[in-house]
Scaffold this active site. Structure first.
Site, PDB file in Angstrom:
ATOM      1  N   ASN A  25      -5.909  -4.985   7.393  1.00 42.31           N
ATOM      2  CA  ASN A  25      -5.637  -4.924   6.052  1.00 42.31           C
ATOM      3  C   ASN A  25      -7.040  -6.523   5.623  1.00 42.31           C
ATOM      4  O   ASN A  25      -7.581  -7.558   6.031  1.00 42.31           O
ATOM      5  CB  ASN A  25      -4.690  -5.726   5.925  1.00 42.31           C
ATOM      6  CG  ASN A  25      -4.326  -7.063   4.569  1.00 42.31           C
ATOM      7  OD1 ASN A  25      -4.869  -6.165   3.066  1.00 42.31           O
ATOM      8  ND2 ASN A  25      -3.507  -7.097   4.133  1.00 42.31           N
ATOM      9  N   GLY A  26      -7.880  -5.827   4.575  1.00 44.19           N
ATOM     10  CA  GLY A  26      -9.016  -6.899   3.926  1.00 44.19           C
ATOM     11  C   GLY A  26     -10.110  -5.200   3.728  1.00 44.19           C
ATOM     12  O   GLY A  26     -10.340  -5.310   3.644  1.00 44.19           O
ATOM     13  N   GLY A  69       1.078  -1.070  -0.547  1.00 43.86           N
ATOM     14  CA  GLY A  69       0.028   0.046  -0.468  1.00 43.86           C
ATOM     15  C   GLY A  69       0.856   0.665   0.054  1.00 43.86           C
ATOM     16  O   GLY A  69       1.424   0.756   0.373  1.00 43.86           O
ATOM     17  N   CYS A  78     -13.460  -8.531  -6.559  1.00 41.55           N
ATOM     18  CA  CYS A  78     -13.288  -9.022  -5.316  1.00 41.55           C
ATOM     19  C   CYS A  78     -13.826  -8.426  -4.777  1.00 41.55           C
ATOM     20  O   CYS A  78     -13.655  -7.238  -4.461  1.00 41.55           O
ATOM     21  CB  CYS A  78     -11.838  -9.437  -5.340  1.00 41.55           C
ATOM     22  SG  CYS A  78     -10.899  -9.801  -4.383  1.00 41.55           S
TER      23      CYS A  78
END
Length: 526
Positions: free
Chosen positions: A152-153, A76, A430
């Site tokens: 994160n996710g 990131g 996704c």
């Protein structure tokens, strides 16, 4: 999947680099799902996720976190942040901002972040836009004391949870789904149960680091979508999204956080809880294909070794007579190496990558026709002139950049250009933390393989199949989430979900406020 050959190349149809050129059998440019201006690498590839790093029990926790985040920068590049603490009774210290880790932190900033515990985060947005208010870690002071969180996710029930929390009076400061987790954790025990009960309410992909005044907590969702690992350094515990961060600081890798595990670190050591119902593991295959650094160990396997084996699988499935194998750096390097080794073809770095591109730059689109392409990768023409070239890449998402590379090779005098891709075609969005574009913008969702071959202008095109890709990992097929390739989502999702769902909530609220019938705050006062 069959190898596709392009026996009817018409180079005249590939002259306009920024225009969309349809295959010869299709006169509808919109089928590519790509506007003429969408050629930048940032738009053409799936964007990175987020990087997490944590420390418990080290006097230089902030400095270790800085180096850890530096190693995780590939996950990131939008913002970075570190929160530190000296334990109970001390105030959390925080510094975060937009930019790369090296831009956000200097010696002065790190010197102010005193403490023996730390949580760090480097972000790419998957829910919530790229703005300073969405930079993590988030910090709150609530009935449970001070808390910081790094995530994160991507949560698939974020909208429903935020509706519920707002009805109960919660006030949100950001549009990131991660803040919802903080609100759930901040609920008093008599109202919302304990912390584990709060974690059981969230659904989707989440690897979390949560720092309270007494504990550092690592959480991994029961499907295990995103990586998270535990290490040790000088008696202190460290946590990171990838083991490459441990290598940089010379920390000892202990183990990965298990899917569905909540690991609590405090002054008494480690304690592990498993509060979630067990699920079939669904680790994101794209971590192996593209996201993770090749020097990281995930699932007990080196990522670079897996990518090399993917290249070998690809060569066995789609061999080709060629003079050189050329990787698209950096993510295609190892697959191309495996492809070249398997077929005993010379491996050449004909594309040279510019590693010093900033977050933004002027784009003289009229002055330099293919600036977006050449600014990141430039071609050594002498290596490809008059040769049969195999280009190996990790994926083709929109197809614009891959097509531009082929144009460069043709202009440089390549005799033949063959494209090999070390994963199957991406046809589905996704919803678990990778910012793939909408399905209608995925080239494999809009064109057949034959049409993609013609659109790219290559002599042949071959994608690795799911079986070969998974076989390269040495793990069972049912260990992975393959939804972006197959459309089989391990956890049902709302197809309307996108990364700006929280911004859309704000727009709806503004529209409601503009209506005359909207109640005012003081309507009941006389």
């Amino acid at each position: 999947m069959q190898l596709v050959r392009n026996d009817s190349l018409n180079l005249a149809r590939i002259s306009g680099l920024f225009g969309v050129i349809s295959p010869d059998n299709s006169e509808n440019p919109s089928r590519a799902g790509i506007d003429s201006g969408e050629l930048s690498d940032a738009a053409a590839f799936p964007q990175h996720e987020c990087g997490l790093f944590g420390v418990f029990g080290h006097p230089k926790a902030a400095v270790l976190s800085y180096y850890g985040l530096f190693a995780l920068q590939h996950r990131g590049q939008e913002s970075a942040g570190i929160v530190t603490s000296n334990g109970p009774g001390t105030t959390f210290l925080v510094h975060k901002d937009m930019g790369l880790v090296s831009q956000v932190f200097g010696q002065e900033e790190l010197a102010k972040l005193k403490g023996t515990r730390a949580v760090g985060h480097t972000r790419y947005s998957t829910t919530g836009s790229s703005t300073p208010k969405n930079a993590q870690p988030f910090v709150v002071d609530c009935v449970r004391g001070q808390m910081a969180i790094a995530h994160n996710g991507n949560l698939i029930n974020a909208d429903l949870l935020r509706d519920e929390l707002e009805r109960k009076g919660s006030i949100f400061q950001t549009t990131a789904d991660s803040e919802i987790i903080l609100h759930l954790l901040a609920q008093p025990s008599e109202n919302g149960g304990n912390v584990l009960a709060a974690l059981r309410r969230i659904e989707g992909a989440f690897s979390l680091l949560i720092m309270s005044e007494r504990e550092l907590i690592a959480v991994r969702d029961p499907f295990g979508w995103r990586p998270l690992a535990l290490g040790k350094l000088d008696g202190a515990y460290v946590l990171a999204s990838e083991t490459c961060a441990f290598d940089l600081i010379h920390a000892e890798f202990i183990r990965e956080i298990e899917p569905g595990e909540v690991l609590i670190i405090d002054e008494n050591g480690l304690r592990s809880e498993h509060p979630f119902p067990p699920q079939q593991p669904a680790f994101c295959m794209f971590e192996y294909v593209y996201f993770a650094r090749p020097d990281s160990i995930i699932g007990g396997v080196n990522v670079g070794k897996v990518r090399t084996e993917m290249g070998r699988e690809l060569a066995r499935k789609f061999p080709v007579d060629a003079d050189i194998v050329v990787p698209v750096p950096d993510s295609g390097n190892y697959a191309a190496l495996g492809f070249a080794q398997e077929l005993n073809i010379p491996y050449q770095h004909a594309f040279v990558r510019n590693h010093y591109i900033g977050r933004s730059f002027l784009q003289p689109s009229q002055l330099i026709r293919d600036f977006d392409v050449r600014v990141k990768l430039n071609l050594i023409k002498e290596m490809v002139a008059g040769k049969r070239v195999v280009v190996v890449d990790d994926s083709i998402v929109r197809g614009t950049t891959a097509r531009a590379r082929v144009v460069n090779l043709r202009e440089a005098g390549a005799k033949e250009v063959h494209m090999r891709v070390s994963c199957p075609p991406h046809r589905f969005a996704c919803h678990y933390g990778i910012d793939f574009p909408d399905p209608e913008k995925l080239i494999a969702n809009q064109m057949s393989i034959e049409e993609i071959c013609k659109y790219l202008g290559v002599d042949s095109l071959g994608y690795l199949d799911v079986e070969g890709m998974v076989r390269a990992t040495g793990k069972p097929l049912n260990s992975f989430c393959l939804a972006c390739f197959t459309g089989n989502y391990p956890l049902p999702v709302d197809p309307a979900l996108d990364k700006f769902i929280m911004e859309k909530r704000e727009q709806r609220a503004k529209a409601l406020a503009d209506q005359e019938t909207h109640p005012t705050l003081f309507a009941d006062l006389k």
